[in-house]
Design a protein around this motif. Structure first.
Motif, short mmCIF file in Angstrom:
data_model
loop_
_atom_site.label_atom_id
_atom_site.label_comp_id
_atom_site.label_asym_id
_atom_site.label_seq_id
_atom_site.Cartn_x
_atom_site.Cartn_y
_atom_site.Cartn_z
N PRO A 1 95.42 43.31 30.92
CA PRO A 1 95.05 43.24 32.33
C PRO A 1 96.29 43.59 33.17
O PRO A 1 97.41 43.21 32.83
CB PRO A 1 94.66 41.78 32.51
N SER A 2 96.07 44.34 34.24
CA SER A 2 97.17 44.82 35.08
C SER A 2 98.13 43.68 35.46
O SER A 2 97.68 42.61 35.86
CB SER A 2 96.57 45.44 36.34
N GLY A 3 99.41 43.92 35.29
CA GLY A 3 100.42 42.93 35.69
C GLY A 3 100.77 41.92 34.62
O GLY A 3 101.75 41.18 34.75
N LYS A 4 99.98 41.84 33.55
CA LYS A 4 100.23 40.86 32.50
C LYS A 4 101.07 41.45 31.36
O LYS A 4 101.41 42.62 31.37
CB LYS A 4 98.90 40.33 31.94
N LEU A 5 101.34 40.61 30.35
CA LEU A 5 102.18 41.05 29.23
C LEU A 5 101.48 42.16 28.44
O LEU A 5 100.27 42.09 28.19
CB LEU A 5 102.46 39.88 28.29
N SER A 6 102.24 43.14 27.99
CA SER A 6 101.66 44.23 27.19
C SER A 6 101.31 43.75 25.79
O SER A 6 101.96 42.85 25.25
CB SER A 6 102.66 45.38 27.10
N PRO A 7 100.28 44.33 25.17
CA PRO A 7 99.81 43.90 23.85
C PRO A 7 100.54 44.61 22.71
O PRO A 7 100.57 45.84 22.66
CB PRO A 7 98.33 44.31 23.86
N THR A 8 101.09 43.86 21.81
CA THR A 8 101.76 44.45 20.65
C THR A 8 101.01 44.15 19.36
O THR A 8 101.45 44.54 18.29
CB THR A 8 103.21 43.93 20.55
N MET A 9 99.89 43.43 19.46
CA MET A 9 99.02 43.15 18.30
C MET A 9 97.57 43.25 18.75
O MET A 9 97.26 42.99 19.92
CB MET A 9 99.26 41.74 17.76
N SER A 10 96.68 43.60 17.81
CA SER A 10 95.28 43.78 18.20
C SER A 10 94.68 42.49 18.78
O SER A 10 93.86 42.53 19.68
CB SER A 10 94.47 44.25 16.99
N GLN A 11 95.15 41.34 18.26
CA GLN A 11 94.62 40.07 18.75
C GLN A 11 94.88 39.90 20.26
O GLN A 11 94.09 39.29 20.97
CB GLN A 11 95.25 38.91 17.95
N HIS A 12 96.00 40.44 20.75
CA HIS A 12 96.31 40.34 22.18
C HIS A 12 95.24 41.04 23.01
O HIS A 12 94.88 40.59 24.09
CB HIS A 12 97.67 40.97 22.50
N VAL A 13 94.76 42.17 22.49
CA VAL A 13 93.73 42.94 23.21
C VAL A 13 92.42 42.17 23.19
O VAL A 13 91.72 42.06 24.21
CB VAL A 13 93.54 44.33 22.57
N ILE A 14 92.10 41.59 22.04
CA ILE A 14 90.85 40.83 21.92
C ILE A 14 90.90 39.61 22.84
O ILE A 14 89.95 39.33 23.56
CB ILE A 14 90.62 40.43 20.45
N ASP A 15 92.02 38.92 22.85
CA ASP A 15 92.15 37.75 23.73
C ASP A 15 91.98 38.15 25.20
O ASP A 15 91.35 37.44 25.98
CB ASP A 15 93.53 37.10 23.56
N ALA A 16 92.54 39.30 25.56
CA ALA A 16 92.52 39.71 26.97
C ALA A 16 91.13 40.15 27.42
O ALA A 16 90.71 39.85 28.53
CB ALA A 16 93.52 40.85 27.21
N PHE A 17 90.43 40.87 26.56
CA PHE A 17 89.16 41.47 26.99
C PHE A 17 87.94 40.90 26.28
O PHE A 17 86.84 41.45 26.35
CB PHE A 17 89.22 43.00 26.84
N GLU A 18 88.12 39.78 25.59
CA GLU A 18 87.01 39.05 24.97
C GLU A 18 86.05 39.96 24.22
O GLU A 18 84.83 39.87 24.36
CB GLU A 18 86.25 38.26 26.04
N GLN A 19 86.61 40.87 23.46
CA GLN A 19 85.80 41.77 22.63
C GLN A 19 84.87 42.68 23.44
O GLN A 19 83.90 43.20 22.93
CB GLN A 19 85.00 41.00 21.58
N LYS A 20 85.19 42.85 24.73
CA LYS A 20 84.38 43.78 25.53
C LYS A 20 84.86 45.21 25.31
O LYS A 20 84.29 46.15 25.85
CB LYS A 20 84.47 43.43 27.01
N VAL A 21 85.95 45.34 24.56
CA VAL A 21 86.51 46.66 24.27
C VAL A 21 86.63 46.79 22.75
O VAL A 21 87.12 45.88 22.09
CB VAL A 21 87.94 46.75 24.90
N PRO A 22 86.14 47.90 22.17
CA PRO A 22 86.35 48.09 20.72
C PRO A 22 87.83 48.31 20.43
O PRO A 22 88.52 49.00 21.18
CB PRO A 22 85.53 49.34 20.40
N VAL A 23 88.31 47.68 19.35
CA VAL A 23 89.75 47.73 19.04
C VAL A 23 89.94 48.28 17.63
O VAL A 23 89.33 47.80 16.68
CB VAL A 23 90.38 46.31 19.12
N VAL A 24 90.82 49.26 17.50
CA VAL A 24 91.25 49.74 16.19
C VAL A 24 92.51 48.96 15.84
O VAL A 24 93.43 48.88 16.65
CB VAL A 24 91.57 51.25 16.21
N ASP A 25 92.52 48.36 14.65
CA ASP A 25 93.66 47.52 14.27
C ASP A 25 94.75 48.36 13.62
O ASP A 25 94.48 49.15 12.71
CB ASP A 25 93.20 46.44 13.29
#
Ligand code: TXA
Ligand code: MG
Length: 317
Positions: A144-168
């Motif tokens: 999310p804009s302004g927040k910490l950048s994701p360095t692991m797939s779990q960070h993306v899942i936590d941020a977008f609650e699985q509303k975005v498909p993630v390649v690990d």
């Protein structure tokens, strides 16, 4: 915003390509941080990127390409830009170059500028996606804009609650976003420090690298407050005060559950790789303040200090 269903995790490279092809956004690993990718020529896909991140539209995106052929359809490379590209691509470096008139990139990507930020990522999964898709993707960091950048797939899942498909792709190797250089004629300007340092660029091109002077070219996304955890951040701390979490470096360790050490051996590359993950973990302790040990301002340490200074910046102004 329209309803989005939950995606299984992880999605495969081929599924990701299919999603992108159909104008959806996909989170993919790169060697720097995870990116939130969308087909760069598709207005709807690019709009979804801005909407998903809550990113202001004036902040342009980086175009990711599979190879030089793809890149040269989007941007004009003068001999100096070619030299830098040959030396550092694929890799954690972005070039801001004149956009080609027939680039076939959504105007939303460049926020109306006549320049375009472009990079060839090195991560095998990002490369595979780009090669299979056969078209450039726009991809900001998948946070999310302004927040910490994701360095692991779990960070993306936590941020977008699985509303975005993630390649690990596991943990990102560099851990800080790409170095951004603007090339204007013979002038090279460092817009954002990263793991490709100004010294490395100077050495490669045998010419100096300028720093933005304020009025001229800037990366519009380099807002003063950025990369912010929920806790406030206190820099150059030799030890934590009572109740503070502590992010140490080298011999400055701290003790207990609310302490982490970016690199006990004082290795700046290791520190960059751990930076966002450890800030997240310390944020998770609920401490009101994260005290951070001094980081040497040299090499990759310059990029680390850049991110920490923004994390510590006043968020009300
Ligand atoms: O490592 C990275 O660069 C990651 C991965 C996913 O590739 N991406 C990333 O994107 O950090 P983002 O959107 O978080 O940061 C892109 C930066 C912003 O500060 C933006 O303002 C700047 O690039 N930028 C994009 N186009 C530009 C342009 N034409 N001129 C100047 N700055 C530009
Ligand atoms: Mg970002």
């Amino acid at each position: 915003m329209s309803e989005r269903h939950l995606y299984p995790f992880p999605v495969s490279v081929n599924e990701a390509v299919e999603y992108l092809h159909n104008g959806n956004v996909v989170a993919m690993p790169t060697e720097t941080v995870y990116g939130l990718a969308g087909l760069a020529r598709n207005d709807d896909a690019v709009l979804k990127i801005f909407e998903t991140k809550g990113r202001p539209r004036f902040n342009p995106l980086i175009v990711h390409c599979a190879d030089m052929d793809m890149a040269q359809k989007v941007a004009q490379f003068n001999p100096l830009a070619l030299k830098i590209a040959e030396k550092f691509w694929p890799g954690p470096l972005t070039l801001v170059l004149p956009k080609k008139a027939d680039a076939n990139i959504s105007d939303l990507v460049t926020a109306g500028l006549d320049t375009v930020a472009i990079r060839l990522p090195e991560h095998s999964i990002a490369r595979k996606i780009l090669q299979t898709l056969g078209h450039p993707v726009a991809a900001p960091s998948a946070n999310p804009s302004g927040k910490l950048s994701p360095t692991m797939s779990q960070h993306v899942i936590d941020a977008f609650e699985q509303k975005v498909p993630v390649v690990d792709g596991g943990a990102c190797e560099a851990g800080v976003e790409s170095t951004i250089l603007a090339v204007e004629g013979e002038q090279v300007t460092l817009l954002r420090p990263g793991s490709v340092t100004a010294e490395m660029v100077k050495h490669a091109i045998g010419a100096s690298v300028a720093y933005p002077t304020g009025s001229k070219i800037v990366a519009p996304g380099m807002l003063k407050s950025h990369y912010a955890p929920n806790a406030s951040v206190r820099l150059n701390a030799r030890e934590p005060n009572i109740g503070e979490a502590f992010l140490g470096f080298g011999e400055l360790q701290g003790e207990g559950d609310n302490c982490r050490n970016l690199s006990s051996t004082g290795d700046l590359a290791e520190a960059a790789k751990n930076l966002f993950q450890y800030l997240r973990e310390l944020d998770g302790t609920g401490a009101a303040t994260i005290a951070v040990a001094p980081i040497p301002n040299e090499g990759i340490g310059i990029a680390i200090n850049d991110r920490l200074t923004r994390a510590a910046a006043d968020r009300t102004s």
